[in-house]
Design a protein around this motif. Structure first.
Motif, short mmCIF file in Angstrom:
data_model
loop_
_atom_site.label_atom_id
_atom_site.label_comp_id
_atom_site.label_asym_id
_atom_site.label_seq_id
_atom_site.Cartn_x
_atom_site.Cartn_y
_atom_site.Cartn_z
N SER A 1 18.18 -6.25 -0.77
CA SER A 1 17.92 -4.93 -1.34
C SER A 1 19.26 -4.27 -1.65
O SER A 1 20.26 -4.51 -0.97
N LYS A 2 19.28 -3.44 -2.68
CA LYS A 2 20.50 -2.72 -3.05
C LYS A 2 20.74 -1.51 -2.16
O LYS A 2 21.80 -0.91 -2.20
N SER A 3 19.74 -1.14 -1.39
CA SER A 3 19.85 0.02 -0.52
C SER A 3 20.92 -0.20 0.54
O SER A 3 21.08 -1.32 1.04
N HIS A 4 21.67 0.84 0.88
CA HIS A 4 22.75 0.70 1.86
C HIS A 4 22.21 0.35 3.25
O HIS A 4 22.93 -0.21 4.07
N TYR A 5 20.94 0.69 3.53
CA TYR A 5 20.39 0.33 4.84
C TYR A 5 19.47 -0.89 4.77
O TYR A 5 18.79 -1.22 5.72
N THR B 1 13.51 -2.09 3.22
CA THR B 1 12.61 -1.21 3.97
C THR B 1 11.17 -1.59 3.65
O THR B 1 10.82 -1.83 2.50
#
Length: 354
Positions: free
Chosen positions: A255-259, A262
């Motif tokens: 995922s490109k999300s920093h966390y 999800t």
């Protein structure tokens, strides 16, 4: 508003399955207010375009929607909404029909109804589609509760509605409180996580499992949103809290999300066990019946004059809506007594027959 139920035995004789089907939909009545003049919308739209030159059209219409007054000046029951293919100031109503498309119950969603059930008075964001879904979601249970509270003669086994009413919490009520044996509501993408890849995420013991790291994903609490079902949030198993915020430490993030990835899940619910698999051939075939409520609404507006009201008085609008629905039921009796039951929705043919 309760409608006549003496036509029930007629429909039961014709087709018991259609007679025992309940369909819910919503629409709106346009009162005679200045804001429903097309010039009002074009004037405001041109102002927004002028002050936002160079912006993409999606942003332009979002700004335009936000710039509009939320309620009509002379009729505070009429709120801005996207209906009939455009922006209008409408008074929403909910309608329940049987599988034949004949009204069993109709309710104007006015301030009195909103206050009685303490539903959302304002569902305004920058997206009219999301606002409609939130508004539909808010009236779902109040309308059904009122209908089943007062009716004594109807018996329904199948419930249908469009995807705007797809909310996990409702399935338990439909099966356990209202005693439907079948529920046909298409899955709403808004309530579905589109970012789950079957190659990387699976479920074990009802918990998301990362196939890359061979670890269970981290539970991150309960998420709630206006007009949304309660969901459980899970984060990438390799994410770690850094300065109060989770950061993904996976060497190959999906995922490109920093966390990181999800995943949202729902508590064990009846939505996953709707008797008919959503998307199956039997579901699709039966669901075609739902269009009959749309035909009924169209008839109320075109044939019974609800599209051409010259009033803004809320009591007059209520009366017009109720009498229009009663007229559809009267047509059933005329068709039945004229041995033309198949023409119960055709006013022209019934006039010729009589």
């Amino acid at each position: 508003m309760k409608l006549s139920i003496s036509s029930e035995h007629i429909f039961t004789q014709i087709d018991p399955k259609l007679a025992s089907t309940l369909i819910l939909d919503t629409s709106g009545i346009l009162p005679f207010v200045k804001e429903n003049n097309p010039k009002f919308f074009y004037s405001n739209l041109n102002k927004v375009k002028t002050s936002n030159k160079g912006k993409p059209s999606s942003e332009i219409y979002s700004f335009f929607y936000n710039s509009l007054p939320k309620f009509a000046d002379s009729q505070k029951h009429a709120r801005v909404s996207y209906i009939n293919g455009g922006f209008h100031y409408s008074i929403k109503f909910a309608i329940l029909t049987n599988g034949f498309g004949i009204p069993r119950y109709v309710q104007l969603i006015d301030k009195e109804f909103s206050h009685k059930h303490q539903i959302l008075k304002h569902c305004f964001t920058n997206n009219p589609i999301n606002d409609k879904m939130a508004s539909d979601s808010a009236i779902f249970l109040p309308v059904l509760n009122d209908f089943f509270k007062y009716q004594q003669y109807f018996s329904f086994s199948t419930f249908m509605a469009d995807s705007a009413f797809d909310k996990v919490d409702y399935y338990t009520s439909l099966f356990e409180n209202f005693h439907f044996s079948r529920v046909l509501i298409p899955i709403n993408d808004r309530n579905t996580n589109k970012d789950i890849s079957k190659d990387h995420i699976s479920f074990k013991e009802n918990t998301p499992f990362c196939n890359k790291s061979q670890m269970f994903m981290k539970y991150n609490g309960v998420t709630k949103g206006k007009g949304r079902s309660t969901r459980l949030k899970f984060l990438c198993p390799l994410s770690k809290p850094i300065k109060g915020k989770y950061r993904c430490q996976c060497p190959h993030p999906c995922s490109k999300s920093h966390y990181g990835r999800t995943v949202y899940t729902y508590p064990k619910n009846s939505r996953d066990f709707t008797v008919l698999f959503i998307g199956a051939q039997e579901f699709n075939q039966l669901y075609k019946i739902r269009t009959r409520v749309e035909t009924s609404i169209s008839s109320l507006k075109l044939h019974y004059g609800l599209n051409e009201l010259k009033t803004r008085n809320i009591e007059s609008i209520k009366s017009d809506l109720l009498f229009a629905c009663i007229s559809q039921i009267v047509c059933v009796f005329v068709a039945y007594n004229s041995a033309k039951i198949n023409d119960y929705k055709s006013i022209t043919r019934l006039f010729k027959a009589s």
